[in-house]
Motif scaffolding. Sequence first.
Motif, PDB file in Angstrom:
ATOM      1  N   ILE A 131       0.746  -1.220   0.024  1.00  0.00           N
ATOM      2  CA  ILE A 131       0.112   0.082  -0.192  1.00  0.00           C
ATOM      3  C   ILE A 131       0.826   1.190   0.037  1.00  0.00           C
ATOM      4  N   ARG A 132       1.977   1.449   0.874  1.00  0.00           N
ATOM      5  CA  ARG A 132       2.892   2.265   0.728  1.00  0.00           C
ATOM      6  C   ARG A 132       3.576   2.609  -0.497  1.00  0.00           C
ATOM      7  N   ALA A 133       3.924   1.498  -1.194  1.00  0.00           N
ATOM      8  CA  ALA A 133       4.592   1.561  -2.162  1.00  0.00           C
ATOM      9  C   ALA A 133       3.727   2.286  -3.375  1.00  0.00           C
ATOM     10  N   TYR A 134       2.461   1.715  -3.406  1.00  0.00           N
ATOM     11  CA  TYR A 134       1.608   2.168  -4.557  1.00  0.00           C
ATOM     12  C   TYR A 134       1.336   3.714  -4.315  1.00  0.00           C
ATOM     13  N   CYS A 135       1.449   4.125  -3.072  1.00  0.00           N
ATOM     14  CA  CYS A 135       1.060   5.709  -2.985  1.00  0.00           C
ATOM     15  C   CYS A 135       2.191   6.550  -3.354  1.00  0.00           C
ATOM     16  N   ILE A 136       3.470   5.704  -3.358  1.00  0.00           N
ATOM     17  CA  ILE A 136       4.614   6.721  -4.202  1.00  0.00           C
ATOM     18  C   ILE A 136       4.897   6.605  -5.522  1.00  0.00           C
ATOM     19  N   GLY A 137       4.001   5.511  -6.159  1.00  0.00           N
ATOM     20  CA  GLY A 137       4.219   5.321  -7.780  1.00  0.00           C
ATOM     21  C   GLY A 137       4.847   4.017  -7.838  1.00  0.00           C
ATOM     22  N   LEU A 138       5.016   3.368  -6.913  1.00  0.00           N
ATOM     23  CA  LEU A 138       5.812   1.942  -7.315  1.00  0.00           C
ATOM     24  C   LEU A 138       4.647   0.746  -7.480  1.00  0.00           C
ATOM     25  N   PHE A 139       5.056  -0.295  -8.101  1.00  0.00           N
ATOM     26  CA  PHE A 139       4.198  -1.378  -8.052  1.00  0.00           C
ATOM     27  C   PHE A 139       5.175  -2.706  -8.285  1.00  0.00           C
ATOM     28  N   PRO A 140       4.748  -3.757  -7.875  1.00  0.00           N
ATOM     29  CA  PRO A 140       5.653  -4.937  -7.890  1.00  0.00           C
ATOM     30  C   PRO A 140       5.082  -5.973  -9.028  1.00  0.00           C
ATOM     31  N   MET A 141       6.181  -6.543  -9.525  1.00  0.00           N
ATOM     32  CA  MET A 141       5.884  -7.715 -10.372  1.00  0.00           C
ATOM     33  C   MET A 141       6.882  -8.669 -10.265  1.00  0.00           C
ATOM     34  N   ALA A 142       6.539 -10.054 -10.464  1.00  0.00           N
ATOM     35  CA  ALA A 142       7.432 -11.204 -10.523  1.00  0.00           C
ATOM     36  C   ALA A 142       8.128 -11.019 -12.156  1.00  0.00           C
ATOM     37  N   PRO A 143       9.427 -11.628 -12.067  1.00  0.00           N
ATOM     38  CA  PRO A 143       9.930 -11.732 -13.447  1.00  0.00           C
ATOM     39  C   PRO A 143       9.253 -12.676 -14.405  1.00  0.00           C
ATOM     40  N   ASP A 144       8.768 -13.710 -13.749  1.00  0.00           N
ATOM     41  CA  ASP A 144       7.815 -14.512 -14.360  1.00  0.00           C
ATOM     42  C   ASP A 144       6.965 -15.511 -13.522  1.00  0.00           C
ATOM     43  N   ALA A 145       6.065 -16.103 -13.930  1.00  0.00           N
ATOM     44  CA  ALA A 145       5.139 -16.931 -13.046  1.00  0.00           C
ATOM     45  C   ALA A 145       5.741 -17.734 -12.346  1.00  0.00           C
ATOM     46  N   GLY A 146       6.902 -18.385 -12.724  1.00  0.00           N
ATOM     47  CA  GLY A 146       7.757 -19.398 -12.090  1.00  0.00           C
ATOM     48  C   GLY A 146       8.755 -18.871 -11.015  1.00  0.00           C
ATOM     49  N   ALA A 147       8.848 -17.742 -10.812  1.00  0.00           N
ATOM     50  CA  ALA A 147      10.029 -17.095 -10.011  1.00  0.00           C
ATOM     51  C   ALA A 147       9.523 -16.948  -8.657  1.00  0.00           C
ATOM     52  N   ALA A 148      10.238 -17.053  -7.801  1.00  0.00           N
ATOM     53  CA  ALA A 148      10.094 -16.984  -6.410  1.00  0.00           C
ATOM     54  C   ALA A 148       9.998 -15.498  -5.812  1.00  0.00           C
ATOM     55  N   GLU A 149      10.894 -14.609  -6.601  1.00  0.00           N
ATOM     56  CA  GLU A 149      10.954 -13.224  -5.944  1.00  0.00           C
ATOM     57  C   GLU A 149      10.081 -11.988  -7.021  1.00  0.00           C
ATOM     58  N   LEU A 150      10.063 -11.081  -6.398  1.00  0.00           N
ATOM     59  CA  LEU A 150       9.437  -9.942  -6.836  1.00  0.00           C
ATOM     60  C   LEU A 150      10.316  -8.891  -7.079  1.00  0.00           C
ATOM     61  N   GLU A 151       9.895  -7.670  -8.068  1.00  0.00           N
ATOM     62  CA  GLU A 151      10.664  -6.729  -8.166  1.00  0.00           C
ATOM     63  C   GLU A 151       9.762  -5.452  -8.542  1.00  0.00           C
ATOM     64  N   TRP A 152      10.404  -4.563  -7.921  1.00  0.00           N
ATOM     65  CA  TRP A 152       9.689  -2.971  -8.035  1.00  0.00           C
ATOM     66  C   TRP A 152       9.773  -2.394  -9.075  1.00  0.00           C
ATOM     67  N   TYR A 153       8.665  -1.930  -9.729  1.00  0.00           N
ATOM     68  CA  TYR A 153       8.838  -0.976 -10.899  1.00  0.00           C
ATOM     69  C   TYR A 153       8.437   0.483 -10.685  1.00  0.00           C
ATOM     70  N   ASP A 154       8.907   1.462 -11.456  1.00  0.00           N
ATOM     71  CA  ASP A 154       8.839   2.785 -11.430  1.00  0.00           C
ATOM     72  C   ASP A 154       9.351   3.374 -12.765  1.00  0.00           C
ATOM     73  N   PRO A 155       8.468   2.870 -13.812  1.00  0.00           N
ATOM     74  CA  PRO A 155       9.034   3.353 -15.244  1.00  0.00           C
ATOM     75  C   PRO A 155       9.034   4.929 -15.513  1.00  0.00           C
ATOM     76  N   PRO A 156       9.687   5.389 -16.169  1.00  0.00           N
ATOM     77  CA  PRO A 156       9.653   6.698 -16.701  1.00  0.00           C
ATOM     78  C   PRO A 156       8.390   7.162 -17.323  1.00  0.00           C
TER      79      PRO A 156
END
Length: 222
Positions: free
Chosen positions: A16-41
């Motif tokens: 929630i805090r991340a969305y409020c500052i413009g970040l959003f999470p995605m996984a590299p793919d459906a089989g990955a265990a990790e998540l990455e934060w995105y803030d595209p230009p």
Amino acid sequence: MTGQGEVLEITPDLMIRAYCIGLFPMAPDAGAAELEWYDPPMRGVLPLDGFHVPRRLYRTVMSGRFEVVSDRDFRATIIACAQPAPGREQTWINTRIIDLFCALHDMGYAHSVEAWRDGRMVGGLYGVSIGGAFFGESMFSRERDASKVALVHLVARLRVGGYGLLDTQFGTSHLATFGGLEIPAAHYKRQLGHAIAMQASWPGVDHGPEIAAAMHAIRAGG
């Protein structure tokens, strides 16, 4: 990462805090265990007051071909969005994403719009709702136009609920047919700040007439 190199746990509250500052999470793919934060230009947005619907699709929306509901089966919606489809063999929705967004849904911060026909969910979308901002995450379709009909209902719901921003993360040619735009991140974050501070509410089942009226206004360009 923390200052000591420890991994910061991703929780629903952190999201929630991340969305409020413009970040959003995605996984590299459906089989990955990790998540990455995105803030595209450049950020995709779908202006609620500039949304338009092609004539053929509007006829489908108003035909009653689909029963369109909200939050009947949120988990099934996100799981359907995670499944591969023609032209989308890989998705970014892994198990952690599913569990985190279902937790947000339980907290009242995530919603689905679902298209059903003959007792079967055939299309839909889901996203995060904070203040007057709705962050669209993903959609799926098992029948022609099902996800598009859900999108029209989403916009009508957001208009009725008093929302000010529909974030699509990235711009696409598909969303451009509905009036979608890409804007610089700095511009987006100014809009986001205003929207987060708004007093909006996700419409309930008793708002059916208002949602129907909003769909008529969309078609009329109102």
